[in-house]
Design an enzyme around this catalytic site. Sequence first.
Site, short mmCIF file in Angstrom:
data_model
loop_
_atom_site.label_atom_id
_atom_site.label_comp_id
_atom_site.label_asym_id
_atom_site.label_seq_id
_atom_site.Cartn_x
_atom_site.Cartn_y
_atom_site.Cartn_z
N ALA A 74 3.09 6.13 1.86
CA ALA A 74 3.80 5.83 3.10
C ALA A 74 5.28 6.09 2.84
CB ALA A 74 3.56 4.38 3.50
N GLY A 120 -0.27 5.20 0.15
CA GLY A 120 -0.93 5.58 1.40
C GLY A 120 -1.66 6.92 1.31
N GLU A 123 -4.89 6.10 -0.17
CA GLU A 123 -5.63 5.34 0.85
C GLU A 123 -6.20 6.26 1.92
OE1 GLU A 123 -2.22 2.66 1.19
OE2 GLU A 123 -3.57 0.99 0.80
N GLU A 143 2.13 0.69 -5.45
CA GLU A 143 2.90 -0.19 -4.55
C GLU A 143 3.54 -1.38 -5.26
OE1 GLU A 143 0.11 1.30 -3.70
OE2 GLU A 143 0.04 1.72 -1.55
C1 LIG Z 1 1.06 0.85 2.86
C2 LIG Z 1 1.42 1.96 1.97
C3 LIG Z 1 2.48 1.84 1.09
C4 LIG Z 1 2.90 2.99 0.27
O1 LIG Z 1 2.28 4.03 0.26
S1 LIG Z 1 4.31 2.75 -0.64
C5 LIG Z 1 4.64 4.32 -1.38
C6 LIG Z 1 3.77 4.58 -2.59
N1 LIG Z 1 4.16 5.82 -3.21
C7 LIG Z 1 5.07 5.89 -4.22
O2 LIG Z 1 5.60 4.89 -4.68
C8 LIG Z 1 5.41 7.27 -4.74
C9 LIG Z 1 6.86 7.59 -4.49
N2 LIG Z 1 7.22 8.90 -5.02
C10 LIG Z 1 7.39 9.15 -6.33
O3 LIG Z 1 7.21 8.29 -7.17
C11 LIG Z 1 7.84 10.52 -6.72
O4 LIG Z 1 8.34 11.16 -5.59
C12 LIG Z 1 6.72 11.38 -7.32
C13 LIG Z 1 6.29 10.84 -8.68
C14 LIG Z 1 5.52 11.45 -6.39
C15 LIG Z 1 7.26 12.85 -7.50
O5 LIG Z 1 8.44 12.82 -8.23
P1 LIG Z 1 9.39 14.14 -8.24
O6 LIG Z 1 8.56 15.34 -8.54
O7 LIG Z 1 10.54 13.84 -9.16
O8 LIG Z 1 9.90 14.30 -6.75
P2 LIG Z 1 11.00 13.41 -5.99
O9 LIG Z 1 12.34 14.03 -6.20
O10 LIG Z 1 10.85 11.97 -6.34
O11 LIG Z 1 10.52 13.58 -4.44
C16 LIG Z 1 10.92 14.66 -3.66
C17 LIG Z 1 11.46 14.10 -2.36
O12 LIG Z 1 10.40 13.40 -1.72
C18 LIG Z 1 10.84 12.07 -1.44
N3 LIG Z 1 9.69 11.17 -1.52
C19 LIG Z 1 8.68 11.16 -2.42
N4 LIG Z 1 7.80 10.19 -2.16
C20 LIG Z 1 8.26 9.56 -1.05
C21 LIG Z 1 7.78 8.47 -0.29
N5 LIG Z 1 6.62 7.84 -0.56
N6 LIG Z 1 8.51 8.06 0.77
C22 LIG Z 1 9.65 8.69 1.12
N7 LIG Z 1 10.15 9.77 0.43
C23 LIG Z 1 9.45 10.17 -0.64
C24 LIG Z 1 11.86 11.77 -2.51
O13 LIG Z 1 12.69 10.70 -2.10
C25 LIG Z 1 12.57 13.08 -2.60
O14 LIG Z 1 13.45 13.19 -1.51
P3 LIG Z 1 14.96 13.75 -1.75
O15 LIG Z 1 14.75 15.18 -2.17
O16 LIG Z 1 15.61 13.64 -0.39
O17 LIG Z 1 15.60 12.94 -2.81
#
Ligand SMILES: C/C=C/C(=O)SCCNC(=O)CCNC(=O)[C@H](O)C(C)(C)COP(=O)(O)OP(=O)(O)OC[C@H]1O[C@@H](n2cnc3c(N)ncnc32)[C@H](O)[C@@H]1OP(=O)(O)O
Length: 267
Positions: A74, A120, A123, A143
Amino acid sequence: MAQTFELELPEFEYLTYRVEDGMGIVTISRPQALNALNQDLLIELASVTEVITQDPEVKVAIFTGEGKAFVAGADIAQIASLQDVFAAREFAIMGQSVFNEIAALPVPSIAAINGYALGGGLELALACDLRVASRNAKLGLPEVGLGIIPGFGGTQRLPRLVGRGRALDLIFTGRHVPAEEALGLGLVNRVGEDALQTAKELAAAILKNGPVALALAKEAVGRGENLDLQEALEVEADLFGLACATQDMREGTRAFLEKRPAQFKGE
Ligand SMILES: C/C=C/C(=O)SCCNC(=O)CCNC(=O)[C@H](O)C(C)(C)COP(=O)(O)OP(=O)(O)OC[C@H]1O[C@@H](n2cnc3c(N)ncnc32)[C@H](O)[C@@H]1OP(=O)(O)O
């Protein structure tokens, strides 16, 4: 004469949709945020699910992502801006209801996990009937690292799929599980070089079978999950009875006896 249906396709900003050889293929496309699910994207997913449900041409649904992620969760910026407990609860309920609609699709569904399937994103994959992953895919529920818990069905669908102990390992650690390990856990059904190609091969194997039988088998498994064994067996017997009343059953059994491939019409 076969009836043709003209479906009006809504405009999508965050996904593309195409139908290929009986497969309805949804590609989530917000690559600049690794396909993170914001509210608009969730609404589009609900809308495309409705399109798939109504399209008689679609016999299998495939969900995949554009770029290096399936879905990285998400949208964390949106979660961070949730004002109070009620807004947060509504956000979870909204995601759950969209994924319930995907789980309730009348046709088999496959998540083609082409990269990160986190939070998400996992999920969403869990709401599909089957999951295939590319070798480089990483799956997890991270999460708790954000101080929250899975809210789009992960705490419920993951233990049902892989068992409580394995699910809690993933939920407590939040670790990213590589595709091969996910295969061993039963979290994914197949691993291949290219997730979408592997999903299409799986879909092609499914499409050889009777469409009504597929829908009834999915219904039997789904309804039986929440019943005790005896009640569930009664559901199975009822649906077996229905299957035996179809033209597909006549064709399938006759084709076997005549030693030829069956030509199912889905009726
Ligand atoms: C009810 C449900 C709840 C949930 O789902 S909570 C969310 C759970 N998911 C996470 O915690 C994963 C979050 N993302 C990450 O940990 C990392 O990404 C990755 C390991 C997947 C990939 O890392 P890397 O290859 O270094 O890419 P990057 O620079 O972190 O991501 C590229 C752009 O994508 C944005 N992004 C990634 N995941 C999310 C997200 N879940 N929500 C919003 N933005 C996201 C970043 O911020 C960034 O953006 P910019 O280039 O502007 O800095």
